[in-house]
Design a protein around this motif. Structure first.
Motif, short mmCIF file in Angstrom:
data_model
loop_
_atom_site.label_atom_id
_atom_site.label_comp_id
_atom_site.label_asym_id
_atom_site.label_seq_id
_atom_site.Cartn_x
_atom_site.Cartn_y
_atom_site.Cartn_z
N VAL A 258 0.84 -1.20 0.00
CA VAL A 258 0.00 0.00 0.00
C VAL A 258 0.87 1.25 0.00
CG1 VAL A 258 -1.65 1.35 1.36
CG2 VAL A 258 -2.02 -1.11 1.03
N GLU A 259 1.90 1.27 0.81
CA GLU A 259 2.79 2.44 0.89
C GLU A 259 3.43 2.72 -0.48
OE1 GLU A 259 6.68 4.11 3.31
OE2 GLU A 259 5.92 2.11 3.78
N PHE A 260 3.95 1.69 -1.14
CA PHE A 260 4.59 1.87 -2.44
C PHE A 260 3.62 2.43 -3.47
CE2 PHE A 260 5.47 0.35 -6.72
CZ PHE A 260 6.79 0.74 -6.91
N TYR A 261 2.47 1.78 -3.64
CA TYR A 261 1.55 2.18 -4.71
C TYR A 261 0.90 3.53 -4.42
CZ TYR A 261 2.41 -2.05 -7.28
OH TYR A 261 3.03 -3.03 -8.02
N GLU A 262 0.67 3.85 -3.16
CA GLU A 262 0.15 5.18 -2.86
C GLU A 262 1.19 6.26 -3.14
OE1 GLU A 262 -3.51 4.55 0.24
OE2 GLU A 262 -1.55 4.92 1.12
N LYS A 263 2.45 6.00 -2.86
CA LYS A 263 3.51 6.95 -3.21
C LYS A 263 3.60 7.15 -4.72
CE LYS A 263 6.68 6.57 0.68
NZ LYS A 263 8.05 6.15 1.08
N LEU A 264 3.26 6.11 -5.45
CA LEU A 264 3.25 6.19 -6.91
C LEU A 264 2.05 6.97 -7.43
CD1 LEU A 264 4.79 5.24 -9.44
CD2 LEU A 264 3.51 3.11 -9.31
N GLY A 265 1.11 7.26 -6.56
CA GLY A 265 -0.07 8.03 -6.95
C GLY A 265 -1.29 7.19 -7.22
N CYS A 266 -1.23 5.90 -6.90
CA CYS A 266 -2.36 5.01 -7.11
C CYS A 266 -3.28 5.06 -5.88
CB CYS A 266 -1.88 3.58 -7.32
SG CYS A 266 -0.79 3.43 -8.74
N LYS A 267 -4.57 5.08 -6.15
CA LYS A 267 -5.54 5.16 -5.05
C LYS A 267 -5.92 3.76 -4.59
CE LYS A 267 -9.99 6.92 -3.71
NZ LYS A 267 -11.33 7.17 -4.14
N LEU A 268 -5.85 3.56 -3.28
CA LEU A 268 -6.30 2.30 -2.69
C LEU A 268 -7.81 2.23 -2.81
CD1 LEU A 268 -5.68 -0.29 -1.05
CD2 LEU A 268 -6.00 1.09 1.01
N ILE B 82 11.12 6.65 -24.56
CA ILE B 82 11.84 6.77 -23.29
C ILE B 82 11.10 5.92 -22.28
CG2 ILE B 82 12.93 8.99 -23.69
CD1 ILE B 82 10.63 10.32 -22.24
N THR B 83 11.86 5.34 -21.38
CA THR B 83 11.28 4.40 -20.44
C THR B 83 12.07 4.37 -19.14
OG1 THR B 83 10.58 2.10 -20.15
CG2 THR B 83 12.59 2.45 -21.39
N PHE B 84 11.43 3.95 -18.08
CA PHE B 84 12.10 3.61 -16.83
C PHE B 84 11.30 2.51 -16.16
CE2 PHE B 84 9.18 6.97 -15.55
CZ PHE B 84 8.68 6.54 -14.34
N PHE B 85 11.97 1.78 -15.28
CA PHE B 85 11.34 0.68 -14.56
C PHE B 85 11.48 0.92 -13.06
CE2 PHE B 85 11.98 -1.32 -18.59
CZ PHE B 85 11.09 -2.38 -18.67
N LEU B 86 10.39 0.68 -12.35
CA LEU B 86 10.41 0.65 -10.89
C LEU B 86 10.26 -0.80 -10.45
CD1 LEU B 86 7.99 3.63 -10.07
CD2 LEU B 86 10.51 3.65 -10.11
N ILE B 87 10.65 -1.06 -9.21
CA ILE B 87 10.47 -2.39 -8.64
C ILE B 87 9.69 -2.23 -7.34
CG2 ILE B 87 12.76 -2.31 -7.55
CD1 ILE B 87 12.86 -5.41 -7.99
N ASP B 88 8.59 -2.96 -7.23
CA ASP B 88 7.77 -2.83 -6.02
C ASP B 88 8.32 -3.74 -4.92
OD1 ASP B 88 6.66 -5.43 -6.26
OD2 ASP B 88 4.64 -4.70 -6.71
#
Length: 132
Positions: A21-31, A108-114
């Motif tokens: 939850v902390e990771f995805y909320e920081k990414l701007g995703c709504k729980l 252009i691209t970048f990858f994150l890791i959860d």
């Protein structure tokens, strides 16, 4: 093209609901919902469900062939997510880079890791016809 009356659904494993939850909320995703065994997010208009399953975490993830993410049609939205990931100090699996330089499919691209080693790709094609 995408139909606006449909929502894509993706289910992935997670090892800890709180850190997910902390990771995805920081990414701007709504729980959207939380249960004892999973969490559901609004992932940029689509649905990502993270199921608690610590025994199925990939210990050595690779970008190809398994990842998911967003292809932005607006450069400003790509830049906004990149800047937010940097400011939130989210872990990068691959820093911003250019793929297929000089070709029509250049992007252009970048990858994150959860926290469960799921890889997320964010990209923007200079030629919008290459998005599909």
């Amino acid at each position: 093209m995408r139909d606006t009356n449909k929502v894509f659904h993706l289910a992935i494993p997670c090892k800890d609901l709180d850190e997910t939850v902390e990771f995805y909320e920081k990414l701007g995703c709504k729980l959207a919902r939380r249960y004892d065994d999973r969490v559901t997010f609004n992932f940029y208009g689509d649905q990502v469900v993270c199921h608690l399953n610590p025994n199925s975490i990939d210990p050595s993830p690779k970008m190809y062939p398994r990842h998911f993410g967003i292809t932005f049609l607006e450069r400003s939205e790509f830049d906004q997510v990149l800047n937010e990931a940097i400011s939130q100090e989210l872990p990068f699996f691959q820093e911003k880079m250019i793929r297929f330089a000089g070709k029509r499919e250049e992007h252009i691209t970048f990858f994150l890791i959860d926290p469960a080693n799921n890889l997320l790709e964010f990209k923007y094609y200079h030629d919008p016809e290459m998005a599909y």
